[in-house]
Design an enzyme around this catalytic site. Structure first.
Site, PDB file in Angstrom:
ATOM      1  N   THR A  23       0.849  -1.185   0.000  1.00 50.90           N
ATOM      2  CA  THR A  23       0.000   0.000   0.000  1.00 50.90           C
ATOM      3  C   THR A  23       0.886   1.236   0.000  1.00 50.90           C
ATOM      4  O   THR A  23       1.972   1.234   0.569  1.00 50.90           O
ATOM      5  CB  THR A  23      -1.019   0.005   1.158  1.00 50.90           C
ATOM      6  N   CYS A  29      -2.613   7.506   8.103  1.00 45.53           N
ATOM      7  CA  CYS A  29      -3.206   6.172   8.013  1.00 45.53           C
ATOM      8  C   CYS A  29      -2.234   5.135   8.589  1.00 45.53           C
ATOM      9  O   CYS A  29      -1.050   5.399   8.719  1.00 45.53           O
ATOM     10  CB  CYS A  29      -3.504   5.819   6.559  1.00 45.53           C
ATOM     11  N   HIS A  46      -5.308  -1.049   5.098  1.00 39.92           N
ATOM     12  CA  HIS A  46      -4.893   0.363   5.084  1.00 39.92           C
ATOM     13  C   HIS A  46      -6.046   1.142   5.706  1.00 39.92           C
ATOM     14  O   HIS A  46      -7.024   1.447   5.038  1.00 39.92           O
ATOM     15  CB  HIS A  46      -4.644   0.793   3.645  1.00 39.92           C
TER      16      HIS A  46
END
Length: 161
Positions: A23, A29, A46
């Site tokens: 990712t 995040c 994620h």
């Protein structure tokens, strides 16, 4: 030939050895990598926000730590992983902007990390390693075969946790 499966923002994917998952753009995040070291089945979520209960009519389960991690664990186990052997590694949760004040958005990275740790503790999935906080974004690649969690950041050396 192995494949690297892309995980989008507010998304999750699982894979089996020798494949990996990646990712991009983990700022505030958090990327949560989970695997069973025996079956070598794993996955990556994620997550963007800590708590799904503050948003009404939300159907994006992977967007939140509380619902996304549960879904990740459920999918990895459904694919053949043993629930009792699962282990995790986490990265992200940066403070991307240096503002003064008490806005909820300012501390979202820290709150995401706290929520991820709380949920993994609740699910009894130990965290083996982490690269969280600080003030820079990360791109990660997770290999369930070895458990390697590769972390790349602009202007920094690649690390493996």
């Amino acid at each position: 030939m192995s494949e690297i499966i892309k995980v989008g923002m507010a998304d999750l994917k699982i894979c089996k050895s020798p494949d990996g998952v990646t990712t991009l753009g983990l700022g505030s995040c958090v990327g949560i990598a989970v695997r069973d070291p025996v079956t070598k089945i794993g996955g990556l979520a994620h997550i963007m926000l800590p708590d799904s209960t503050v948003i009404r009519n939300n159907s994006n389960i992977p967007k939140f730590a509380d619902t996304g991690i549960e879904a990740l664990v459920r999918q990895v186990v459904s694919a053949g992983a043993n629930r009792g052997r699962l282990v995790a590694k986490i990265a992200g949760g940066a403070r991307m902007f240096a503002f003064q004040g008490k806005s909820d958005m300012i501390g979202v990275g820290e709150r995401n990390v706290e929520a991820v740790k709380r949920k993994l503790r609740e699910l009894k999935v130990p965290i083996l390693a982490e690269d969280t906080g600080k003030n820079y974004g990360r791109t990660v690649i997770f290999y369930p075969e070895t458990g390697d969690f590769v972390i790349r950041s602009v202007g920094k050396s690649e690390t493996v946790i």
